[in-house]
Design a protein around this motif. Structure first.
Motif, PDB file in Angstrom:
ATOM      1  N   GLN A 225      44.728  38.166  34.977  1.00 57.93           N
ATOM      2  CA  GLN A 225      44.277  38.304  33.656  1.00 57.93           C
ATOM      3  C   GLN A 225      44.123  37.006  32.914  1.00 57.93           C
ATOM      4  N   GLY A 226      43.113  36.494  32.339  1.00 57.93           N
ATOM      5  CA  GLY A 226      42.930  35.223  31.607  1.00 57.93           C
ATOM      6  C   GLY A 226      42.868  33.946  32.616  1.00 57.93           C
ATOM      7  N   GLY A 227      43.076  34.014  33.734  1.00 61.22           N
ATOM      8  CA  GLY A 227      43.265  32.998  34.586  1.00 61.22           C
ATOM      9  C   GLY A 227      41.846  32.417  34.883  1.00 61.22           C
ATOM     10  N   ALA A 228      41.597  31.192  35.495  1.00 58.75           N
ATOM     11  CA  ALA A 228      40.164  30.788  35.936  1.00 58.75           C
ATOM     12  C   ALA A 228      39.478  31.638  36.807  1.00 58.75           C
ATOM     13  N   LYS A 229      38.222  31.826  36.348  1.00 60.48           N
ATOM     14  CA  LYS A 229      37.398  32.696  37.473  1.00 60.48           C
ATOM     15  C   LYS A 229      36.814  32.003  38.614  1.00 60.48           C
ATOM     16  N   LEU A 230      37.011  32.660  39.710  1.00 54.18           N
ATOM     17  CA  LEU A 230      36.683  31.907  40.953  1.00 54.18           C
ATOM     18  C   LEU A 230      35.746  32.836  41.862  1.00 54.18           C
ATOM     19  N   VAL A 231      34.993  32.361  42.539  1.00 52.36           N
ATOM     20  CA  VAL A 231      34.075  33.123  43.335  1.00 52.36           C
ATOM     21  C   VAL A 231      33.751  32.512  44.662  1.00 52.36           C
ATOM     22  N   VAL A 232      33.758  33.635  45.640  1.00 51.10           N
ATOM     23  CA  VAL A 232      33.321  32.905  46.992  1.00 51.10           C
ATOM     24  C   VAL A 232      31.856  33.486  47.431  1.00 51.10           C
ATOM     25  N   LEU A 233      31.161  32.680  48.150  1.00 54.11           N
ATOM     26  CA  LEU A 233      29.700  33.432  48.069  1.00 54.11           C
ATOM     27  C   LEU A 233      29.539  33.681  49.832  1.00 54.11           C
ATOM     28  N   SER A 234      28.528  34.626  49.896  1.00 48.43           N
ATOM     29  CA  SER A 234      28.046  34.645  51.281  1.00 48.43           C
ATOM     30  C   SER A 234      27.184  33.907  51.842  1.00 48.43           C
TER      31      SER A 234
END
Lengths: 117, 872
Positions: B213-222
């Motif tokens: 909660q509140g941490g950095a927003k990360l994403v992995v792409l297909s």
């Protein structure tokens, strides 16, 4: 043995097979025995070339006229490959023999024609 | 075992090189002994003499070896040449065997490839070590599979033989200058990609502590999304992209053809909160797991069962009746299609068996015809093995050609299947898009086919070469016992073939009728001239802004030219994806826990009924006046009204949803939100202006071709608010096709397989009758000579065929009834025991069989006694 080649008879094509079959008619025998037997029976006048004896044996086996089996040799402490006549081999021998007789007969008539009548 | 048998057939006890060498060595030894004894020479002299006498030992060895080498090679080429010649001489027979066998092989290999692809859609993941954990109760099965947060926490703490992964589905959108695109995604526990060993194209997965909660927003792409949106630029790693209004840092891109648990565009991490571990009554986690190095499927299943029992002890009120299960990952991919798969497998097996039976039948018929030839060759001294080998070579040649053709057919079939399914349906079956001929399946099928043909060639051949020479030669093989026996075996094979055809034809007919019912059936909405699409609003947007947007977009769409009516709702009819809401009727005792009343929950704009094509039976539709501060109005469907207020008006009644009371203002006609084959459900319509939604659908009724309206709808939405994202647009015809197409494909496939089997069976039947007539020419001639009329002969022969067919129909009907039980789940408005279908199919097959029998029968009736009797 070129020195004695003049008094030795050359085998006709196909007769070796017949001789082998005939020899085996009296019981199973190994290759060396077959060669020796032919030589002794003919009083040393027919010496089977060992180089062609074995291919002939294998050819006969391939065609189903004889079978082979490794068996303990009597009086020796080792196994030797014994050849044995099959039913097909017996039939083949009969055919070959009658062909051979016909041939001998035909050649004989040419060489020694009987007087007419 | 088999290898020894083959060696026996091909080489007959060819000696090894060692054996040959030993034999020659023995000869030399014996000769040495003999010479030594004879001449009293020293052993070395004797050995030398023996060698001299023998000549070249190596050459002799070579000569012996050659005897064998050339033997089998010669005979093989001879057999092959003989085989090819024999087959070319009988093109009818060869083509018939090759074609029937190839069809069987093709159907089987294609179907098993399909099944394999669906079972393991992501072959780069360690699928055999992955599990799917489900929590189900009898009340909601099979729709519910998700696990409660408490269950997930327990699995993480108390199951040592596996590492669980939690997954939520996540839909978001990407802002683009030309409008927004909606994205399909998953939120996964941060270690998910390490646990499943997912390969990355670039970058990496999430750190272990991501998703707080509140941490950095990360994403992995297909991979596909990366290529489509970012042109496969590696620099996208560590860059920031904006999803749904929030900045996300890209940590990596999954490699090609890797997805978990399903195809998606983006993945974000989430970390379950500690406080969630006590939540038992909402079940919203999709849970997967990977076996730890020491863990096995059995230990994981036992641990899961134990945890399920603990959960019930900890919270009996919420969890009793719920079962926690560990299942193989393949179940997750095949859960919805397992029936279809089973049917395909059974059908393919039937065709394959029919193909093999037909090949056997043709082989037997040919053998019967060759009885004479075989007997003659045996008499001429050709060995039995040699004859069997000839027949085997022919069979192998045929099966090799058939296998090649079968592989081509399977290849074509697999690609046809891949293209036959609409993309929207294929998206649910990730294996489908990559569907290709599976080498394992192909090899297995080919092996089976070769074995089957070889067996069918050799077994009768062994018997045939046993036939009594004299009888076979003396009467031309006509009435020998072998021929009678083979005729009986052939009759049995034909009975089986015809009954197989009946099974498949019945299945195909039932399914085709069901599909027709689905297409012509009434979904309760308009199918033509209707366009539907998904609409997503950015997250974080306020309710009032959303209501404002919906009011504007509704007005803009409804004022556009060539749009007859436009409406917005939560979900589309026939889409099979809908939201449910729990409700209560005041005055009725509350339902027991786990059996709460629920209805499809539609949040709509006033003109949705018109746009979608259903009507109001009584009262009114949701109107423009139903906004916040106004009456809490609800429209219910007829089914719901009749269930709760049978025989009276539902208008003015109260329905409680959550804690609010809603007044029924109208009753609408029934609409199918799932497929037509699924049961109708209660449905409630409320105003989207009162209960706004982030994800909704737009339905547009058009005067012209709905597909032509895509761009103008897109423009209108973008003009109203560029941050709103439109998803896939479909006409309702597409939607219907998406639902019907798997059934239609099944029906088509079974139909094709049925026609193939019928052809195989009829050719076989024709062959048998024709053969019988040829065999009995003399007998028929005698009958004619003794005064039998042609009509009597005709009836006699035809009756033989009919008797055979009737036996086959009885067997086939039993089989068809069994097969139809598999189909029950797929049938709509047709019962599995539908008598009309069974009668029609039987009558059809009987007719075809009659025609097949008539041709040779007429020939029989025309038998000229003189010719027939002279023939012998």
């Amino acid at each position: 043995m070129p020195a004695r080649s003049s008094d030795r008879l050359e085998l006709l094509q196909g007769t070796l097979d017949m001789l082998i079959l005939k020899t085996l008619l009296f019981g199973p025998m190994h290759g060396h025995g077959i060669g020796t037997s032919i030589r002794q029976t003919t009083g040393e006048s027919l010496v089977v070339d060992h180089g062609s004896l074995y291919p002939a044996l294998h050819r006969l086996q391939r065609d189903g006229f004889i079978t082979s089996k490794w068996e303990k040799a009597p009086g020796k402490n080792r196994e030797l490959k014994y050849y044995r006549l099959t039913a097909a081999g017996r039939r083949q021998l009969t055919r070959a023999e009658s062909r051979w007789n016909d041939l001998v007969h035909a050649i004989g008539r040419v060489m020694n024609p009987l007087p007419e009548g | 075992m088999l290898r020894r048998l083959l060696a026996r057939i091909w080489r007959r006890g060819s000696p090894s090189d060692d054996e040959i060498a030993q034999e020659l060595q023995d000869h030399l030894d014996l000769e040495t002994e003999a010479l030594g004894a004879l001449r009293q020479a020293t052993p070395s002299d004797a050995r030398f003499a023996a060698k001299r006498r023998f000549g070249n030992v190596a050459a002799a060895r070579e000569a012996v070896r050659e005897v064998w080498h050339w033997a089998w090679f010669d005979e093989l080429t001879q057999d092959l040449r003989h085989g090819v010649r024999a087959l070319v001489r009988n093109p009818g027979y060869s083509i018939a065997v090759v074609v029937t066998l190839a069809m069987g092989i093709g159907a089987a290999a294609a179907t098993y490839s399909l099944s394999h692809a669906i079972h393991n859609p992501f072959p780069r993941l360690p699928q055999h070590k992955l599990l799917w954990i489900t929590q189900t109760s009898a009340a909601c099965a099979p729709d519910c599979t998700e696990v409660s947060p408490a269950g997930f926490a327990a699995l993480r703490m108390r199951a040592p033989s596996m590492t669980p992964i939690g997954v939520f589905s996540w839909s978001t959108l990407l802002r683009e200058p030309s409008g927004s695109v909606s994205l399909r995604g998953f939120r996964v526990t941060p270690t998910a990609f390490q646990v499943i060993e997912a390969p990355f194209a670039v970058g990496r997965g999430f750190p272990n502590d991501a998703g707080q909660q509140g941490g950095a927003k990360l994403v992995v792409l297909s991979y596909d999304f990366w290529v489509r949106q970012f042109g496969a630029r590696a620099s996208v790693v560590d860059s920031i992209i904006t999803l749904g209004g929030d900045p996300y840092r890209v940590t990596g891109v999954l490699d090609k053809d890797v997805a978990f648990p399903m195809v998606a565009d983006v993945y974000a991490p989430f970390m379950p909160r500690v406080s969630e571990a006590s939540i038992h009554d909402s079940r919203n986690y999709s849970v997967f797991a990977r076996l730890t190095p020491g863990g096995t499927m059995a230990t994981a299943a036992a641990e899961t069962r134990a945890i399920g029992a603990q959960l019930i002890r900890e919270s009996p009120t919420t969890d009793s009746g719920w079962v926690l299960r560990a299942r193989p990952m393949a179940d997750f991919h095949t859960d919805d299609v397992s029936i279809i798969e089973t049917i395909c497998a059974v059908a393919a097996l039937l065709v394959f068996v029919a193909g093999c039976m037909s090949a056997a039948n043709l082989g037997l018929s040919r053998l019967a015809a060759r009885q004479h030839e075989l007997a003659l060759r045996t008499a001429l001294g050709v060995g039995r093995w040699r004859l069997v080998r000839h027949l085997l070579t022919e069979a192998l040649l045929l099966s090799i050609v058939a296998s090649a053709l079968g592989a081509a057919l399977a290849h074509w079939g697999v690609h046809a299947m891949r293209d036959a399914i609409p993309a929207s349906f294929a998206a649910f079956l990730p294996g489908w898009a990559r569907l290709d001929l599976d080498l394992g399946a192909m090899t297995f099928t080919l092996g089976m086919a070769v074995l089957a043909v070889a067996a069918f060639a050799v077994l009768p051949a062994l018997r045939a070469t046993h036939t009594d020479l004299k009888s076979a030669l003396s009467d031309g093989g006509r009435a020998s016992t072998g021929a009678v026996r083979s005729t009986r075996s052939r009759a049995m094979l034909i009975v089986l073939e015809v009954s197989t055809a009946l099974v498949l034809l019945t299945g195909a007919t039932l399914l085709t009728r069901s599909v027709r019912n689905m297409i012509t059936g009434n979904a309760g909405v308009r199918i033509d001239h209707t366009l539907v699409m998904e609409l997503t609003m950015p997250s974080g947007i306020s309710d009032s802004a959303m209501i404002d947007f919906y009011q504007h977009v509704d007005a803009n769409l409804n004022s556009a030219p060539s749009i007859r009516a436009a409406g917005i709702a939560t979900s589309t009819p026939l889409s099979n994806s809908f939201a449910g809401a729990v409700f209560q009727i005041p005055g009725r005792s509350p339902a027991p826990k786990g059996h709460a009343l629920s209805a499809i929950d539609q949040h709509v704009t006033p003109r949705y009924a018109e746009a979608s094509g259903f009507h109001i039976v009584s009262g009114r539709m949701i109107g423009q006046q139903d906004v916040r501060g106004g009456l809490h109005a609800v429209v219910i469907n007829e089914m719901m009204a009749e269930a709760f207020w049978p025989g009276e008006s539902a208008i003015g009644r109260i329905v409680n949803i959550d804690t609010t009371s809603w007044t029924v203002v109208g009753v609408s006609s029934n609409v199918h939100h799932g497929g037509l084959d699924e049961p109708m459900r209660y449905t409630m319509y409320r105003s989207i202006f009162q209960v706004p939604l982030q994800n909704s659908v737009i339905a547009v009724s058009t005067s012209g071709d709905p597909a032509m309206m895509r761009d103008s709808v897109r423009r209108i939405v973008a003009r109203t608010d560029p941050s709103a994202a439109l998803g896939e647009m479909m006409t309702m015809e597409d939607m219907q096709a998406r639902h019907v197409s798997p059934f239609a494909m099944m029906a088509d496939m079974l139909g094709v397989l049925a026609v193939v089997t019928i052809t195989i069976a009829v050719v076989g039947l024709y062959g048998l009758i024709a053969y019988g007539v040829a065999q009995r020419t003399r007998e028929l001639g005698v009958r004619v000579a003794l005064g039998a009329r042609p009509r009597d002969i005709l009836t006699h022969v035809v009756w033989g065929a009919v008797r055979l067919t009737i036996v086959a129909l009885v067997v086939g009907l039993l089989g068809a009834a069994l097969f139809a039980r598999l189909l029950v789940a797929l049938l709509y408005r047709v019962t599995a025991g539908d008598p009309g279908t069974y009668i029609a199919v039987s009558a059809g097959l009987l007719t075809v069989a009659l025609i097949a029998a008539l041709i040779p029968s007429i020939r029989a009736a025309r038998v000229d006694p003189m010719v027939a009797l002279r023939g012998s």
